[in-house]
Design a protein around this motif. Structure first.
Motif, mmCIF file in Angstrom:
data_model
loop_
_atom_site.group_PDB
_atom_site.id
_atom_site.type_symbol
_atom_site.label_atom_id
_atom_site.label_comp_id
_atom_site.label_asym_id
_atom_site.label_seq_id
_atom_site.Cartn_x
_atom_site.Cartn_y
_atom_site.Cartn_z
ATOM 1 N N SER A 106 0.836 -1.202 0.000
ATOM 2 C CA SER A 106 0.000 0.000 0.000
ATOM 3 C C SER A 106 0.873 1.254 0.000
ATOM 4 O O SER A 106 0.575 2.234 -0.696
ATOM 5 C CB SER A 106 -0.916 0.000 1.230
ATOM 6 O OG SER A 106 -1.690 1.170 1.288
ATOM 7 N N VAL A 107 1.952 1.238 0.763
ATOM 8 C CA VAL A 107 2.885 2.363 0.781
ATOM 9 C C VAL A 107 3.485 2.573 -0.605
ATOM 10 O O VAL A 107 3.559 3.710 -1.109
ATOM 11 C CB VAL A 107 3.998 2.129 1.821
ATOM 12 C CG1 VAL A 107 5.156 3.097 1.610
ATOM 13 C CG2 VAL A 107 3.450 2.299 3.239
ATOM 14 N N MET A 108 3.918 1.486 -1.245
ATOM 15 C CA MET A 108 4.509 1.611 -2.574
ATOM 16 C C MET A 108 3.505 2.174 -3.566
ATOM 17 O O MET A 108 3.844 3.024 -4.402
ATOM 18 C CB MET A 108 5.011 0.248 -3.058
ATOM 19 C CG MET A 108 6.265 -0.257 -2.377
ATOM 20 S SD MET A 108 7.701 0.832 -2.553
ATOM 21 C CE MET A 108 7.774 1.071 -4.318
ATOM 22 N N GLU A 109 2.263 1.721 -3.485
ATOM 23 C CA GLU A 109 1.237 2.221 -4.400
ATOM 24 C C GLU A 109 1.042 3.720 -4.203
ATOM 25 O O GLU A 109 0.928 4.482 -5.175
ATOM 26 C CB GLU A 109 -0.073 1.464 -4.163
ATOM 27 C CG GLU A 109 -1.100 1.595 -5.286
ATOM 28 C CD GLU A 109 -1.961 2.841 -5.177
ATOM 29 O OE1 GLU A 109 -2.538 3.254 -6.201
ATOM 30 O OE2 GLU A 109 -2.039 3.403 -4.058
ATOM 31 N N GLY A 110 1.015 4.143 -2.953
ATOM 32 C CA GLY A 110 0.837 5.560 -2.675
ATOM 33 C C GLY A 110 2.011 6.399 -3.164
ATOM 34 O O GLY A 110 1.826 7.492 -3.714
ATOM 35 N N LEU A 111 3.221 5.901 -2.995
ATOM 36 C CA LEU A 111 4.397 6.639 -3.444
ATOM 37 C C LEU A 111 4.403 6.827 -4.952
ATOM 38 O O LEU A 111 4.832 7.868 -5.460
ATOM 39 C CB LEU A 111 5.674 5.920 -2.999
ATOM 40 C CG LEU A 111 5.992 5.974 -1.501
ATOM 41 C CD1 LEU A 111 7.160 5.061 -1.169
ATOM 42 C CD2 LEU A 111 6.289 7.401 -1.065
ATOM 43 N N THR A 112 3.919 5.831 -5.675
ATOM 44 C CA THR A 112 3.933 5.953 -7.136
ATOM 45 C C THR A 112 2.905 6.960 -7.644
ATOM 46 O O THR A 112 2.863 7.237 -8.847
ATOM 47 C CB THR A 112 3.682 4.591 -7.813
ATOM 48 O OG1 THR A 112 2.397 4.079 -7.415
ATOM 49 C CG2 THR A 112 4.768 3.584 -7.460
ATOM 50 N N ARG A 113 2.078 7.477 -6.757
ATOM 51 C CA ARG A 113 1.135 8.535 -7.145
ATOM 52 C C ARG A 113 1.787 9.912 -7.097
ATOM 53 O O ARG A 113 1.188 10.902 -7.523
ATOM 54 C CB ARG A 113 -0.080 8.532 -6.214
ATOM 55 C CG ARG A 113 -0.873 7.228 -6.195
ATOM 56 C CD ARG A 113 -1.687 7.049 -7.443
ATOM 57 N NE ARG A 113 -2.392 5.768 -7.443
ATOM 58 C CZ ARG A 113 -3.120 5.338 -8.459
ATOM 59 N NH1 ARG A 113 -3.232 6.081 -9.554
ATOM 60 N NH2 ARG A 113 -3.722 4.161 -8.404
ATOM 61 N N LEU A 114 2.999 9.987 -6.555
ATOM 62 C CA LEU A 114 3.667 11.268 -6.365
ATOM 63 C C LEU A 114 4.680 11.527 -7.466
ATOM 64 O O LEU A 114 5.368 10.615 -7.924
ATOM 65 C CB LEU A 114 4.377 11.291 -5.009
ATOM 66 C CG LEU A 114 3.482 11.064 -3.796
ATOM 67 C CD1 LEU A 114 4.314 11.043 -2.535
ATOM 68 C CD2 LEU A 114 2.421 12.146 -3.692
ATOM 69 N N ARG A 115 4.789 12.778 -7.859
ATOM 70 C CA ARG A 115 5.754 13.171 -8.883
ATOM 71 C C ARG A 115 7.029 13.675 -8.215
ATOM 72 O O ARG A 115 6.960 14.333 -7.170
ATOM 73 C CB ARG A 115 5.178 14.279 -9.769
ATOM 74 C CG ARG A 115 3.852 13.924 -10.428
ATOM 75 C CD ARG A 115 3.364 15.082 -11.282
ATOM 76 N NE ARG A 115 3.243 16.318 -10.504
ATOM 77 C CZ ARG A 115 3.036 17.515 -11.038
ATOM 78 N NH1 ARG A 115 2.945 17.647 -12.355
ATOM 79 N NH2 ARG A 115 2.934 18.589 -10.273
ATOM 80 N N PRO A 116 8.191 13.395 -8.794
ATOM 81 C CA PRO A 116 9.433 13.843 -8.161
ATOM 82 C C PRO A 116 9.576 15.355 -8.117
ATOM 83 O O PRO A 116 10.318 15.895 -7.307
ATOM 84 C CB PRO A 116 10.523 13.208 -9.030
ATOM 85 C CG PRO A 116 9.869 12.931 -10.337
ATOM 86 C CD PRO A 116 8.442 12.629 -10.029
ATOM 87 N N GLU A 117 8.854 16.063 -8.971
ATOM 88 C CA GLU A 117 8.963 17.523 -8.969
ATOM 89 C C GLU A 117 8.125 18.166 -7.859
ATOM 90 O O GLU A 117 8.172 19.380 -7.664
ATOM 91 C CB GLU A 117 8.554 18.110 -10.326
ATOM 92 C CG GLU A 117 7.139 17.783 -10.756
ATOM 93 C CD GLU A 117 7.067 16.559 -11.657
ATOM 94 O OE1 GLU A 117 6.197 16.533 -12.548
ATOM 95 O OE2 GLU A 117 7.881 15.627 -11.461
ATOM 96 N N ASP A 118 7.342 17.358 -7.143
ATOM 97 C CA ASP A 118 6.530 17.872 -6.043
ATOM 98 C C ASP A 118 7.207 17.610 -4.702
ATOM 99 O O ASP A 118 7.995 16.677 -4.556
ATOM 100 C CB ASP A 118 5.147 17.200 -6.030
ATOM 101 C CG ASP A 118 4.343 17.518 -7.286
ATOM 102 O OD1 ASP A 118 4.582 18.589 -7.875
ATOM 103 O OD2 ASP A 118 3.505 16.688 -7.677
ATOM 104 N N HIS A 119 6.860 18.400 -3.691
ATOM 105 C CA HIS A 119 7.259 18.140 -2.303
ATOM 106 C C HIS A 119 8.770 18.015 -2.172
ATOM 107 O O HIS A 119 9.283 17.047 -1.635
ATOM 108 C CB HIS A 119 6.590 16.859 -1.776
ATOM 109 C CG HIS A 119 5.141 16.744 -2.092
ATOM 110 N ND1 HIS A 119 4.193 17.521 -1.509
ATOM 111 C CD2 HIS A 119 4.476 15.941 -2.970
ATOM 112 C CE1 HIS A 119 2.989 17.196 -1.988
ATOM 113 N NE2 HIS A 119 3.146 16.268 -2.884
ATOM 114 N N VAL A 120 9.513 18.984 -2.642
ATOM 115 C CA VAL A 120 10.962 18.875 -2.685
ATOM 116 C C VAL A 120 11.653 19.416 -1.440
ATOM 117 O O VAL A 120 12.866 19.362 -1.333
ATOM 118 C CB VAL A 120 11.532 19.598 -3.930
ATOM 119 C CG1 VAL A 120 11.055 18.933 -5.189
ATOM 120 C CG2 VAL A 120 11.155 21.070 -3.930
#
Length: 458
Positions: A106-120
């Motif tokens: 579930s953690v991995m699935e959630g992480l893949t929803r995030l873009r690397p350009e966000d939350h830096v």
């Protein structure tokens, strides 16, 4: 809160499959929330309202999905249950070494929803205590074992595993050649849509072990490419999540590699004491369970961290250990992901060490060797080594040679797509700033400006 007066048939079907009552599910939801540091007052009455189609808070929906995932040993998202889920946020996902496999997926699935350009923001980096707890948990862990239910419709074969490994190789090549930003987006889509469904399918023990090993290879690439784009908060969480995946089938060599990557990142960020501890955990965690080539890699990164710390004797010892391991590198069969760890890579690690120890003669020798031996397909690595060679030439007092070498690194072009390489260039510019009146330095700075402007236009 979203209201839906249609009965929630998806939730009813999942509860029937799990064989849980309204009261039983309510208790499980409360237990999950408690483990997550939250409190919910879920009762059997609330569960019935959800079944009838009433709304639910997104966070509670996530707890409910996790509870059913654990019961059925099959991953459910809130959307699978006809429910809204929480908004994705790097600060809320993957922040601990989770207890169960469904939680990890579930953690991995959630992480893949995030873009690397966000939350830096570096303020979102995992705290020291959380990292230490995760490392300790991994060091003393026992494998989860493979318990995929035979009732699941999809069955994984070794052909599926082979496809994962080929994909991992392709994405690794993209990363080495063009930097992490080039492949991260398709890679996270691939992991979410192709890898995670396989991890939630059924498989034999032999296939399952190979499957989770291959999945960890892909997952660590997600971490590495996030790191290379400069999103260290996201990379942090991918690294911890991947470390947890290696526990499933007791893949200690891959787990030790993840600790090495964590040390590498900490060293890059100036977290020197953390880098040293992580590197030592890598060496100890991999000992007796890793090939000589892998142990050479782990020891080399311990040397890197100790060199940054200014520990001359410790770094020298670790480099000698790396050399001893590497002498036996061809005595064992290595996984494909370790193919890059050759003589050129070892020389590249050592030139970084001697540069940081301010030992110009040795730094120059190993940097020249690294540049000579590095395959051009590893464009980013070659760029790093050229900059370290330039810095080594500068240590020896040869400004013109240093600027010429650094210019050849910038001319390579491909490496500039890595934020880490860009920082190498910036660091070199800072080191020659006192010579800003020099013609060669002015020309180099102009070359960097032109190259970055061209990159922005792509």
């Amino acid at each position: 809160m979203i209201m839906n007066r249609e009965p929630n048939r998806a939730l009813a079907a999942a509860m029937a499959q799990a064989g849980v009552s309204n009261k039983g599910l309510a208790r499980r939801v409360r237990d999950v929330a408690r483990r997550r540091g939250a409190h919910v007052g879920t009762t059997h009455v609330a569960v019935q309202r959800w079944l009838d189609g009433s709304g639910i808070q997104p966070q509670t929906a996530a707890f409910l999905a996790e509870a059913l995932s654990e019961k059925l040993k099959q991953r459910f998202t809130p959307a699978d249950l006809g429910l809204p889920g929480p908004a994705a946020s790097v600060s809320a996902l993957g922040t601990s070494y989770v207890a169960s496999l469904p939680e990890a997926l579930s953690v991995m699935e959630g992480l893949t929803r995030l873009r690397p350009e966000d939350h830096v923001s570096d303020e979102l980096l995992l705290p020291e205590g959380e990292v230490n707890s995760a490392v300790l948990s991994w060091l003393v862990s026992r494998p989860d074992g493979l318990t995929a239910p035979e009732t699941l419709p999809q069955r994984v074969t070794m052909r599926d595993v082979a496809a994962l490994r080929i994909a991992a190789g392709m994405f690794m090549h993209l990363d080495f050649r063009f930097g992490g930003g080039h492949g991260h987006r398709p890679l996270r889509h691939y992991f979410r849509e192709d890898v995670l469904p396989l991890l939630n399918a059924r498989y034999s023990d032999r296939v399952g072990k190979a499957l989770f090993t291959a999945a960890a290879e892909v997952s660590q690439l997600l971490a590495w490419t996030a790191y290379d784009t400069g999103n260290h908060a996201l990379a942090d969480r991918y690294l911890i999540a991947t470390l947890r995946l290696t526990q499933v089938v007791d893949d200690r060599m891959m787990g030790a590699r993840i600790l090495t990557n964590m040390s590498h990142q900490a060293n890059y960020l100036g977290q020197v004491s953390r880098a040293v501890r992580l590197a030592r955990a890598s060496v100890e965690g991999g000992r007796g369970r890793s090939t000589p080539r892998a142990m050479a890699l782990f020891s080399a990164h311990e040397a890197r961290a100790l060199s940054t710390a200014g520990d001359v004797s410790g770094a020298t010892r670790a480099m000698h250990e790396a050399e001893r391991h590497f002498e036996h590198a061809d005595s064992a069969e290595d996984p494909d992901w370790l193919a890059y760890m050759d003589e050129a890579e070892l020389a590249g690690e050592f030139c970084h060490c001697f540069r940081d120890l301010k030992r110009g003669r040795e730094a120059l020798r190993f940097a020249e060797r690294a540049v000579e031996l590095t395959d051009p397909k590893y464009a980013r690595t070659l760029g790093f080594c050229r900059i370290v060679l330039a810095q080594s030439q500068l240590l020896k007092g040869d400004l013109e040679a240093a600027v010429t070498t650094a210019g050849s690194a910038v001319d390579g072009g491909d490496a500039l797509q890595s934020s880490r390489f860009q920082r190498y260039v910036t660091d070199f510019q800072r080191s020659v700033a006192r010579h800003e009146g020099s013609v060669v330095v002015r020309q180099f700075n102009e070359k960097v400006r032109d190259a970055m402007a061209e990159l922005d236009e792509e």
